[in-house]
Every structure is written in C-alpha cells, then in structure tokens.
Write an enzyme that holds these catalytic residues in place. Structure first.
Site, PDB file in Angstrom:
ATOM      1  N   GLY A 146      -3.411  -3.358  -7.247  1.00  0.00           N
ATOM      2  CA  GLY A 146      -2.550  -4.276  -7.969  1.00  0.00           C
ATOM      3  C   GLY A 146      -1.084  -4.079  -7.654  1.00  0.00           C
ATOM      4  O   GLY A 146      -0.706  -3.586  -6.586  1.00  0.00           O
ATOM      5  N   CYS A 155       2.177   6.132  -3.926  1.00  0.00           N
ATOM      6  CA  CYS A 155       1.868   4.730  -3.611  1.00  0.00           C
ATOM      7  C   CYS A 155       2.310   3.791  -4.731  1.00  0.00           C
ATOM      8  O   CYS A 155       3.472   3.432  -4.802  1.00  0.00           O
ATOM      9  CB  CYS A 155       0.388   4.571  -3.298  1.00  0.00           C
ATOM     10  SG  CYS A 155      -0.100   5.370  -1.767  1.00  0.00           S
ATOM     11  N   GLN A 181       6.212   2.628  -5.778  1.00  0.00           N
ATOM     12  CA  GLN A 181       6.692   1.262  -5.981  1.00  0.00           C
ATOM     13  C   GLN A 181       7.225   1.084  -7.402  1.00  0.00           C
ATOM     14  O   GLN A 181       8.246   0.431  -7.622  1.00  0.00           O
ATOM     15  CB  GLN A 181       5.568   0.282  -5.697  1.00  0.00           C
ATOM     16  CG  GLN A 181       5.099   0.268  -4.253  1.00  0.00           C
ATOM     17  CD  GLN A 181       3.775  -0.451  -4.065  1.00  0.00           C
ATOM     18  OE1 GLN A 181       3.214  -1.012  -5.007  1.00  0.00           O
ATOM     19  NE2 GLN A 181       3.257  -0.422  -2.840  1.00  0.00           N
TER      20      GLN A 181
END
Length: 766
Positions: free
Chosen positions: A64, A93, A97
C-alpha cells in the site's frame, strides 16, 4: 542485578518480510527481545504508556501507500511523538516513505516499478552506512519519495535508474533519532549501525528503559521467537510399532501394485503418492481397509467428520481449531520401530485446499462458494502401506496394526505372484481400454481470453500502486465428458484410474498422486515439492519454491535452460521475492535458524527444467523433540499451517495478495494450488503443491451423521454413466514485466499438460 536486555518493538504492516526483519534484529542486537504488533493493534495514546519499556522501534515494510490511513496505521503518528516519549525509530521501505512524507516530502509512483530487481546503491559511508562497503540492493519499489520540499530530512543513500532517475534508498531526520532505509540496503551492517547510533542517542539523553512489566504481555505478546502453544494431549501408554517386510521386486511398477490392491473399484477410497520421475525416489501406497479412518473438515464448521466403512460421526472441535485437533489426533498415534530407510511408516495421507491456507491468514471468504465444494481437509489414516524405492528397486510392506504378521506375509506372496505372472494377471483382470477419451466426447470450457488478459492488466495496476510485488493469477478450465470411459456392466473398472495412468505417461512428475477420497478425486503430476521435514531428532524443515519453468525439447540443453531461467531478470525476480516470503513463513514457525541453502538453481525433471530455491530451518533448542505438544512431527504441521497457501501460488506480500486475487478470480480454487502429501506418525512429513493436476467432485458416496451410504444421489443408479465433470486450474505469476499475451500463452501451456489426458487440446485461436 543484571541489566535489562534490550527490547525492540517491531511494527508489522501485514508484510511477508516481518520475521526476516525480526531475525535481523536478533542478529544485530545481542540478547534482545523482539515484540511484534500490527500497525492497527493499538492506538498511539495507549502505546505511549509502554514506549518507556522499549529500547527502540523498528517500522517494517508493508503493502500500500503511506498516505492511506488503512495501510499505514499508527506508523504515521510515531514520527511526531513528543519529546517526553521520544526514542530511536528505524523505518524500512513503507517506514522510509512514511517518515519522509510526514516531514514534507512528496510521494510519487515510479515510471517503471522495481520488484525483485538488484540495483547498485550510492551511500554516504557515514551514519548508518559507517564502514559499509559497496551495496547491491534488492528492490521492492512501486513508490518513491522526492525530498526537495522536506524539512530536516537528510538523504543517506540513493540509486539511479535510467527509467526513473534518482531514487532515495536511505535517509535520517537531522534532529530526532529517526533513520530509515529500503530493505536489502546493507542488511546486518546497517542494522548494527542503527543500534550503535540508538544507544549513543539514548546515553546522551540519559534515557534508560524501564524493567519489563509482565502486564504488557497481554498487549504485546511474548517476545519473538516463540512457538504457538497448543492444547496439551494426554500421552499414549505405548507407541504403536511398525512391522516391515523388505522385498526385492524391481520389475513390479507402482500402477501394477495398485491394481493388485483393487484400485479399479471406484466406490472405495484409494491413496497413492508416486515419484513417477526424477528426482523423486519413494512411492507410498496406502492399503486401505473398511475400517480405515477418514477425516474431513470444511471451513466454518465447528466439527470434523470421522468416517470409515461402517460409520460416520461428527466430532466437535471444542477449544481446538482443525490444526490443533489434528495435532492432538496424531500425538495419540505415535509410531516407532519402522525402517530408517523409508520416509513413511503409517499416518495421514491426503490433500488440503487453498482456502484452508487463506482461512489461516484470516482472509474472509468472498462469497463465491460452489455448491459442489470439496472438503478443505481430506485425509485418511493409513495403517497398512507399501513403499517403493525407485533407486534401489526395493519394496517395503508395512503395518502399524497389532498382530498383523499374517497380512504382511500374504501381501508379500501376492506381490511376488504378481511379479511372476503380471502379464497373465492383467489380461484376465482388466479389459484393455484406451486411457484416452474418445474423440468428440470432451467439452472444454476455457477461461475467457479477453477477461483473463484484462485481469492481468488490473493485477499490474495493483503492482504499480504498491499493493503487491507479484500476483499469481489463476483460472479454472472445465471438462465435461458426455461419454466417459465406460466399462461393460460386468467388469470392475475405474475411469479416473485409467486417466491417472495416462497422465503419468504424458507428464511424468516427481510429485504425482492418485487420491480417491470421496467426494474428491485428484490426479496430480506436480513438479513442485512444497514442504518436507525429517523425523526427530534433529528435524530439518525444508521449503522448495519453484518459480520459472521451461519445457524440455531436443534443443533445450542445460546451457539453454540456464540462460532462459537464471539469465531472465523476470524469472529470477519472481523466485527471489517468493524466497523472501518463504523465509518469513519459516522464521515465523521455527525462529531464527533459517537459511537459504540453494538459490535459483536450475533443476532437471523428466519433462521440464525449473528454477528452484531451497530454504531450510531448524527449531531452536530441539523444540520439536522436547516440547510435548510439538512431539511426533507437530512442529512440521505448524510450519505447514504458517506457510499455506503456498507463496508460489499467491504472490507477496501474501495476505494482501490473497485479498487482491479474490477480486480478480471468479471462483474458489478448492483443491487446486493447495497441497497433497503425508504426515508420518513417526514424525516426518512431505507435501507438494497441487498444480499440473485435475480433480472432480463425486457425491455418489455420501456421509450422513451416522453412516456412509452408497448411491444416495437420487439421480444416480449403478450402470448409469452420467457426464464426468473435471476441473483443471492453471495460471502464472504476474509481475510488472508481464505481457498479457505471454501470460495467457503460459497459462495455456500449463493447462495443455493435463488437458491431453481427456483427449482434448486447447482450441486453435486461443
């Protein structure tokens, strides 16, 4: 008083890399306790009360996007915690973000996604990269962050793609103890540096973790690694003993032995797991009797069916789920004394559905349940069996029944007699029928080509959005035989057995099976072993994913196969991503002792070359041997539970991929892409993936609450041959590099290997 060991809180965003990350923490941070929670298990206001008990937080990857609240959960709030609760946080990861996004970075899709690809990373050589040499990182990128508008965020590493330009691979916050990287960037060295920096920051601010409060176990659970507690089982007074006779009858084949045992009686259950081709070695044939115990279970039921030829009972699960119920069942039937030369002494044989695995993931059914639904657990307890060793030519006859020497002797004589006279025996026992379906008797309904191709494109859109890294899209083909292989009224004859013999001729496989466990009949010619585990002591658990196959041919030498498979970025990327997933599954069951023993090796089979990896695990401190509730191979059963459905048949991350596939596939998979195999009562087990297979539903032998009743279907009468309905599942792994036409052709090629059994072929133009 010894100092409190470090405690790490690992936040899992429903990924299939989480336990790999937990193992990395344990490797880098000596004696640490790792507590794992989901990102939606607890709200930040409640978490703040417990952060003083932790030395640091690791935010794991996940599917997602960090700007979707349902995907990121409490992670977005961790970056803004107040100074009073501040502690070191390391993002991976999705965590990277999220950290960048919370401090003003922009989030973008990559022009070309990078899943399972390896890229060279340029890094600062400082901070979390201190002492780290050149880095080649495995990429899991659909999205990336652009830092031009970010405040107090410093880039530490990046890579450069021709298609995407610069992609940030690691960063840190300039004033707060936050670091982040993309998985694969530096591994253990980077984690060691994070821990060094975290300790330095905590020491400089006088931060000391509180001693652990046992009340916190109710929220954060026991620290990893741990094994799933199972309800205790009363010990058996005396283990069953296996009696064995070893014969040398190299001229007698597995099908010939099956015919001696009466496989042609279609009304009776029959089980054979056959190594019909290299590199398989052992064939296991169950010698079932009228008292052989059948066990079936359907998802959603609160009971299991126990049946033999005389009765059928519903046994309520009580406090168990079906997995722990079967563990308890097997713990009461421990077997000793069998031959160490063979892998099976007696125990459970049969098949488990794909949906049994999705149920373990807590993925709700999508409402497409068929009226002719196969049992999700379909097993038989085998007390007498025959084992063939294709390497030595030896045949082993064995029984775990008491005082069964007479049967052993009689069966040995029967097999010797069959070996001497088989050509004569077969001429008067079986009318010679062609194993091929008659011309024009097969109606084949293929998946709709345009619909399948459109769903490949939909699958790729999920990949571009970061929802998955690969998706194993499948579809069913249905075959109706309006004039099936029908025997004369006076003869005993099994059409499904004849088809199995034809299948093993057309597509010989190391993991084949003929399972007739009504209402399911399964003909399997699988090239893929899923999970095997040896008997204790010193049990080794082995998962063997296959991703990448090329059919053998006159010009397909090993060198050609190596180039086509190991030389293919797409094939290696598919395999690598599933290896990461399977390492996670194995770590989740056995703990830290997991190793990739073989990566992307080209293996030769009878009809194909395939790209195989091997992941092995062992339990810590002999848990499989010392814990009573994990005796008799029960930890192997737990590895199986945690590993289903097979990652090679779902994609990664597994849970999100399964949820997506439910929206892309029109019906349940049932038997297809589940597993078939055995659990030996001596403690070992071996399970294969149900692919290159076909199955049918036959409700002529129904089990009611009290007994088995033959021919209870009012539309069926002996001598009336209704159309046979068979199902073949086929598909392939969809990645960002997939071409819809190529994937359709690959699906048809896999389908064709089984479809020919019915005298049918994929129609031209499809």
């Amino acid at each position: 008083m010894s100092p409190e060991p470090p405690r790490i809180l690992l936040v899992d965003s429903y990924d299939s890399f989480t336990y790999n990350l937990a193992a990395l923490c344990r490797q880098a941070i000596p004696n640490c306790h790792v507590h794992i929670i989901k990102n939606d298990d607890i709200e930040l206001k409640d978490l703040l009360l417990y952060l003083p008990y932790f030395s640091g937080v690791v935010v794991g990857p996940g599917p997602g996007s960090p700007d979707i609240p349902e995907d990121i959960g409490l992670v977005k709030d961790l970056w803004k915690i107040d100074d009073a609760h501040l502690l070191p946080v390391f993002g991976v990861c999705l965590g990277l973000q999220s950290l960048a996004l919370e401090y003003g970075a922009n989030l973008h899709r990559l022009s070309v996604v990078k899943h399972g690809h390896v890229s060279t990373v340029d890094h600062s050589g400082t901070d979390i990269f201190k002492g780290v040499g050149p880095v080649d990182a495995v990429r899991y990128h659909s999205l990336h962050v652009e830092l031009s508008g970010a405040k107090n965020i410093e880039e530490l590493a990046s890579t450069h793609d021709e298609e995407n330009g610069k992609v940030v691979m690691a960063l840190r916050h300039r004033t707060r103890p936050f670091w982040a990287f993309s998985r694969g960037v530096g591994g253990i060295e980077v984690m060691l540096n994070f821990w060094r920096l975290a300790r330095t920051w905590s020491s400089s601010r006088g931060r000391v973790t509180r001693p652990w409060d046992q009340k916190a176990d109710a929220i954060f659970g026991v620290s990893w690694p741990y094994v799933r507690p199972l309800p205790s089982t009363p010990p058996i007074n005396m283990p069953l003993s296996a009696s064995t006779i070893k014969l040398s009858i190299p001229c007698l084949s597995a099908p010939e032995i099956c015919e001696v045992l009466g496989v042609d009686d279609d009304s009776s259950p029959f089980v054979m797991l056959e190594s019909a081709a290299h590199p398989g070695q052992f064939t296991i044939i169950g010698c079932l009797t009228s008292t052989s115990l059948r066990i079936t279970y359907t998802i959603g039921d609160s009971f299991v069916h126990l049946a033999n030829g005389e009765s059928c009972d519903q046994i309520h699960l009580g406090s168990h789920d079906v997995w722990s119920w079967l563990t308890s069942f097997m713990n009461k039937r421990k077997v000793t004394g069998g031959s160490s030369e063979i892998p099976f002494w007696g125990g459970l044989m049969g098949c488990l559905s794909y949906e049994l695995g999705t149920d373990s993931l807590r993925v709700s059914p999508d409402g497409t349940c068929s009226q002719t639904r196969h049992p999700d657990v379909n097993l038989v307890f085998v007390e007498r069996s025959i084992i063939l060793d294709s390497t030595s030519g030896h045949v082993y006859i064995q029984s775990i029944m008491e005082d069964d020497d007479e049967w052993l002797t009689e069966m040995a004589e029967q097999l010797h007699s069959a070996a001497r006279n088989y050509s004569t025996y077969s001429s008067y026992n079986t009318t010679p029928y062609s194993t091929k379906a008659r011309p024009n008797t097969s109606t084949v309904i293929l998946p709709d080509r345009d619909l399948y191709r459109s769903r490949i494109n939909l699958a790729k859109e999920y990949l571009f959005a970061g929802e998955s890294y690969e998706l194993c899209l499948t579809a069913n083909t249905r075959i109706t035989l309006s004039d099936p292989l029908a025997p004369k009224a006076s003869s005993t004859y099994s059409p499904s057995w004849q088809r199995y013999k034809h299948l093993r001729e057309l597509n010989p496989a190391p993991h084949a099976a003929y399972l007739r466990l009504h209402p399911t009949t399964l003909l399997a010619s699988s090239p893929e072993r899923f999970l095997s585990y040896t008997r204790p002591p010193g049990t080794t658990y082995k998962l063997c994913p296959v991703k990448g196959t090329i059919r053998k041919g006159p010009r397909i030498t090993r060198a050609v196969a190596e180039q086509a498979l190991r030389g293919s970025q797409k094939e290696v990327a598919e395999n690598l991503m599933i290896v990461d997933l399977i390492r996670h599954d194995m770590h989740g069951a056995v703990g830290e002792n997991v190793e990739v023993k073989q990566f992307c090796t080209v293996e030769e089979c009878e009809t194909v070359w395939q790209l195989v990896s091997v992941i092995e695990g062992q339990s810590a401190d002999g848990a499989d041997e010392t814990a009573s509730h994990y005796a008799n191979g029960a930890l192997g059963w737990e590895v199986l539970r945690r590993s289903l459905p097979p990652g090679s048949m779902t994609g990664a991350p597994k849970k999100r991929s399964v949820e997506i596939l439910q929206t892309l596939e029109d019906e349940e998979r049932n038997v297809y892409s589940g597993v078939f195999g055995y659990w030996c009562a001596g403690g070992g087990g071996d399970w294969s993936v149900t692919i290159r297979s076909c199955f049918k539903y036959d409700d002529r032998y129904e089990c009611d609450a009290h007994s088995w009743t033959k021919f209870t279907n009012p539309d069926f009468y002996p001598g009336v041959h209704e159309p046979e309905q068979w199902v073949i599942g086929a598909g392939g792994a969809i990645t960002a590099l997939s071409d819809p036409d190529g994937e359709w052709d690959e699906m048809l090629a896999k389908l064709q290997s089984v479809l020919r059994v019915f005298g049918a072929a994929v129609p031209r133009g499809n």
